[in-house]
Design a protein around this motif. Structure first.
Motif, PDB file in Angstrom:
ATOM      1  N   ILE A  34       0.849  -1.206   0.000  1.00 28.51           N
ATOM      2  CA  ILE A  34       0.000   0.000   0.000  1.00 28.51           C
ATOM      3  C   ILE A  34       0.880   1.251   0.000  1.00 28.51           C
ATOM      4  N   VAL A  35       1.861   1.273   0.901  1.00 32.31           N
ATOM      5  CA  VAL A  35       2.725   2.450   1.014  1.00 32.31           C
ATOM      6  C   VAL A  35       3.477   2.695  -0.305  1.00 32.31           C
ATOM      7  N   PHE A  36       4.045   1.617  -0.855  1.00 37.02           N
ATOM      8  CA  PHE A  36       4.845   1.786  -2.070  1.00 37.02           C
ATOM      9  C   PHE A  36       3.962   2.238  -3.243  1.00 37.02           C
ATOM     10  N   CYS A  37       2.763   1.677  -3.347  1.00 38.04           N
ATOM     11  CA  CYS A  37       1.852   2.086  -4.431  1.00 38.04           C
ATOM     12  C   CYS A  37       1.472   3.559  -4.295  1.00 38.04           C
ATOM     13  N   VAL A  38       1.218   3.986  -3.064  1.00 37.96           N
ATOM     14  CA  VAL A  38       0.866   5.395  -2.852  1.00 37.96           C
ATOM     15  C   VAL A  38       2.027   6.284  -3.304  1.00 37.96           C
ATOM     16  N   LEU A  88       4.322   9.927  -7.261  1.00 40.14           N
ATOM     17  CA  LEU A  88       5.468  10.263  -8.110  1.00 40.14           C
ATOM     18  C   LEU A  88       5.064  10.349  -9.588  1.00 40.14           C
ATOM     19  N   ILE A  89       4.244   9.383 -10.023  1.00 40.82           N
ATOM     20  CA  ILE A  89       3.801   9.402 -11.421  1.00 40.82           C
ATOM     21  C   ILE A  89       3.071  10.710 -11.705  1.00 40.82           C
ATOM     22  N   GLU A  90       2.193  11.086 -10.775  1.00 33.51           N
ATOM     23  CA  GLU A  90       1.425  12.322 -10.978  1.00 33.51           C
ATOM     24  C   GLU A  90       2.357  13.528 -11.058  1.00 33.51           C
ATOM     25  N   GLY A 145       2.229   5.574 -21.943  1.00 38.24           N
ATOM     26  CA  GLY A 145       3.679   5.426 -21.818  1.00 38.24           C
ATOM     27  C   GLY A 145       4.089   5.004 -20.421  1.00 38.24           C
ATOM     28  N   VAL A 146       3.481   5.616 -19.420  1.00 41.67           N
ATOM     29  CA  VAL A 146       3.801   5.261 -18.032  1.00 41.67           C
ATOM     30  C   VAL A 146       3.439   3.806 -17.779  1.00 41.67           C
ATOM     31  N   SER A 147       2.308   3.386 -18.346  1.00 40.70           N
ATOM     32  CA  SER A 147       1.869   1.997 -18.191  1.00 40.70           C
ATOM     33  C   SER A 147       2.936   1.030 -18.719  1.00 40.70           C
ATOM     34  N   TYR A 148       3.432   1.297 -19.932  1.00 46.39           N
ATOM     35  CA  TYR A 148       4.478   0.431 -20.497  1.00 46.39           C
ATOM     36  C   TYR A 148       5.774   0.513 -19.697  1.00 46.39           C
ATOM     37  N   LEU A 149       6.060   1.715 -19.209  1.00 46.20           N
ATOM     38  CA  LEU A 149       7.267   1.908 -18.404  1.00 46.20           C
ATOM     39  C   LEU A 149       7.232   1.009 -17.170  1.00 46.20           C
ATOM     40  N   LEU A 150       6.105   1.020 -16.471  1.00 42.51           N
ATOM     41  CA  LEU A 150       5.981   0.213 -15.256  1.00 42.51           C
ATOM     42  C   LEU A 150       6.093  -1.272 -15.589  1.00 42.51           C
ATOM     43  N   VAL A 168      -5.494  23.123  -5.389  1.00 39.45           N
ATOM     44  CA  VAL A 168      -5.926  22.064  -6.300  1.00 39.45           C
ATOM     45  C   VAL A 168      -4.841  20.990  -6.446  1.00 39.45           C
ATOM     46  N   ASN A 169      -3.579  21.401  -6.459  1.00 40.86           N
ATOM     47  CA  ASN A 169      -2.493  20.418  -6.591  1.00 40.86           C
ATOM     48  C   ASN A 169      -2.493  19.417  -5.445  1.00 40.86           C
ATOM     49  N   THR A 170      -2.737  19.908  -4.237  1.00 38.95           N
ATOM     50  CA  THR A 170      -2.783  19.014  -3.082  1.00 38.95           C
ATOM     51  C   THR A 170      -3.936  18.028  -3.213  1.00 38.95           C
ATOM     52  N   ILE A 171      -5.088  18.529  -3.655  1.00 35.55           N
ATOM     53  CA  ILE A 171      -6.262  17.660  -3.784  1.00 35.55           C
ATOM     54  C   ILE A 171      -5.992  16.585  -4.847  1.00 35.55           C
ATOM     55  N   ILE A 172      -5.361  16.968  -5.944  1.00 33.85           N
ATOM     56  CA  ILE A 172      -5.053  15.986  -6.979  1.00 33.85           C
ATOM     57  C   ILE A 172      -4.095  14.929  -6.434  1.00 33.85           C
ATOM     58  N   MET A 173      -3.113  15.385  -5.649  1.00 35.88           N
ATOM     59  CA  MET A 173      -2.151  14.448  -5.070  1.00 35.88           C
ATOM     60  C   MET A 173      -2.860  13.453  -4.138  1.00 35.88           C
ATOM     61  N   ILE A 174      -3.755  13.952  -3.305  1.00 34.77           N
ATOM     62  CA  ILE A 174      -4.494  13.081  -2.383  1.00 34.77           C
ATOM     63  C   ILE A 174      -5.323  12.063  -3.171  1.00 34.77           C
ATOM     64  N   THR A 175      -5.907  12.541  -4.284  1.00 34.93           N
ATOM     65  CA  THR A 175      -6.722  11.646  -5.108  1.00 34.93           C
ATOM     66  C   THR A 175      -5.883  10.504  -5.674  1.00 34.93           C
ATOM     67  N   PHE A 176      -4.706  10.832  -6.175  1.00 36.74           N
ATOM     68  CA  PHE A 176      -3.823   9.792  -6.695  1.00 36.74           C
ATOM     69  C   PHE A 176      -3.409   8.836  -5.576  1.00 36.74           C
ATOM     70  N   ALA A 177      -3.162   9.384  -4.394  1.00 39.71           N
ATOM     71  CA  ALA A 177      -2.757   8.538  -3.266  1.00 39.71           C
ATOM     72  C   ALA A 177      -3.869   7.555  -2.911  1.00 39.71           C
TER      73      ALA A 177
END
Lengths: 236, 290
Positions: B66-70, B75-77, B98-103, B182-191
């Protein structure tokens, strides 16, 4: 003392110049209005002040500090707020939650509750509809909500963009009464309006904006009596 | 009757997994207005993290995933999507692919393309409900995904951050005027989305403990389908869409004549929903802004 000073502000949308170097100021405790036709640059001016649009050059000085380039959410924390054109309440959120969002910068939940009660005191209609989604409100109620929401951040300077737009005449009168009331409680007001007559009637000072330039300025009553304004904006 | 009941339970359980992944797609779409096609691969990242840490114990491995995925999600965002904010949706979409293939390629370099077995836990017994017997992982998945969805719903509706998320998804400019970063909210959403993807990976591995670098691709596409069926951008929509797709998949697999065509059945449902209601089952018409 000038609370807000705009110096030679120039804004472009692509190659089109929307503001061609405007200069004006808003002193503490004043009601200042910007009048002008559609496309004159009124909303652009407001959005630049709030950091939603980035000017190409010029200065925006609030309380002695140049805020050009500062992100919007920080500008709000300095004590400036804007009631945007078209009200833009959060239609999915309840009236109450919209007010909570208005107090987003306040970290103290009990103060937020108290402020919401204050807003309900000013706009009893909002209390009656507090749990309804804001999208269900009438235009007039949404305008009240937009103003109440803006008050939640305790602004020193409140900017209103076309608050009377699309409202029935009786509601327009109410909106202007409310602006006068907010002013009497110590809030400095910068008002953008197409309804020049009403705006000039309550303004201490006014500026006329035409295609990106300020072409005239003076006290509210001076401009209300000027031939140019009468002819172009008051329709007589 | 017993078969129907056990198929339904299996469907709801699989649907719970789809719903958790679909929530990541839909929340990111609602708030950042982008389709994060690398979202499915976060499941795979979580799976390999569990593979690496399983030698300590399962709980540590799940927490690490969970921690690593968050962290990876944030980071991706920050690195891939944030610099593109305000540019054309196509540029963002291509970047996401591209990110998908990278991972996937990273996973292949690190772990090879051979299947790895990740046995988080083994359950000998089955749960008996009358004549119906149900696998323990199925029940765990069902209960946990229900709890996660309930918790997320409460968070979005009642926390200040949750309401700010709704505000940002509705009107970014107005939200900024409230003082919302807004940047913080987007980051929380990705997390949040990444944490849910990690959990989805855990439940998938409980059911079938094998992982390859494309582990997240198919569940990702299915969950994206679920999010679109439910109405992309809508949180309840992602839940309904996910559960519905899970039920359809298990029932289709249970019918011998349909089982070879299960994927086709699912994607046909998507096409039908889009033809009848282009905004998805619970999607709202986007307001025209002047």
């Amino acid at each position: 003392m000038a609370l807000l000073e705009i110096k030679d502000l120039q804004v472009y949308y692509g190659v089109i110049q929307a503001l061609k170097g405007i200069t004006f100021e808003v002193n503490e405790g004043e009601i200042v209005t910007l009048i002008g036709a559609n496309g004159a640059g009124k909303t652009t001016t407001m959005q630049s002040i709030m950091g939603l649009i980035h000017p190409r050059s010029g200065e925006i000085i609030y309380n002695g500090q140049n805020i050009v380039g500062m992100p919007t959410h920080k500008i709000v924390r300095l004590g400036m707020t804007q009631v945007p054109e078209g009200r833009r309440v959060f239609s999915e959120l309840s009236v109450y939650d919209n007010l909570v969002m208005g107090g987003y910068v306040n970290k103290n939940p009990s103060e937020i509750k108290k402020d919401i009660e204050t807003v309900y005191g000013l706009f009893p209609r909002l209390k009656e509809r507090k749990s309804q989604p804001a999208g269900m409100l009438s235009g007039g109620e949404q305008q009240m909500l937009a103003m109440g929401r803006a008050l939640m951040s305790h602004p020193k300077l409140m900017m209103l963009d076309e608050p009377s737009m699309g409202l029935a005449p009786i509601l327009v009168t109410q909106v202007f009464e409310m602006i006068k009331h907010l002013h009497s409680t110590g809030t400095t007001i910068l008002l953008v309006e197409q309804n020049a007559e009403k705006a000039l009637a309550i303004a201490d000072r006014a500026y006329v904006l035409e295609t990106g330039n300020i072409i005239l300025s003076g006290t509210g009553s001076e401009l209300a009596n000027s031939d140019l304004v009468k002819k172009a904006y008051l329709g007589n | 009757m017993e078969t129907f009941f056990s198929t339904l339970i299996n469907g709801l359980s699989l649907g719970g997994i789809y719903a958790m992944i679909a929530l990541g797609y839909t929340m990111v779409y609602g708030i950042a207005k982008m389709l994060n096609f690398a979202h499915g691969d976060i499941i795979m990242v979580g799976g390999y993290t569990i593979f690496l840490f399983l030698f300590i114990n399962p709980i540590v491995a799940i927490a690490a995933a969970i921690v690593f995925c968050v962290v990876i999600g944030i980071l991706i965002e920050k690195l891939a999507y944030k610099p593109l904010r305000g540019s054309s949706p196509l540029a963002v979409l291509i970047t996401a692919i591209g990110v998908s293939y990278l991972l996937q390629s990273f996973a292949q370099i690190l772990f090879g393309s051979a299947t790895k077995f990740v046995e988080i836990a083994t359950f000998e017994k089955k749960l008996q409900l009358g004549a119906v017997s149900i696998d323990i992982p199925t029940i765990i998945t069902l209960v946990c995904s229900a709890a996660v969805m309930a918790a997320l719903s409460i968070f979005v509706k009642y926390s200040k951050t949750g309401r700010a998320m709704i505000a940002v998804s509705e009107d970014k400019g107005a939200a900024q005027l409230m003082g919302i970063n807004v940047n913080t909210i987007i980051m929380i959403t990705f997390a949040i989305g990444s944490a849910l993807a990690a959990l989805a990976g855990v439940f998938t591995l409980l059911k079938s403990p094998a992982i390859t670098p494309t582990f997240g691709a198919m569940p990702g596409i299915k969950a994206f389908t679920a999010a679109v069926i439910g109405g992309i951008g809508s949180i309840p929509g992602a839940m309904v869409g996910g559960l519905l797709l899970g039920i359809i998949e298990t029932f289709s697999n249970a019918v011998p004549a349909l089982s070879p065509y299960t994927d086709a059945v699912e994607f046909s449902i998507l096409i039908i929903v889009l033809l009848v209601k282009p905004t998805g089952l619970l999607g709202k018409k986007r307001r025209e802004k002047v």
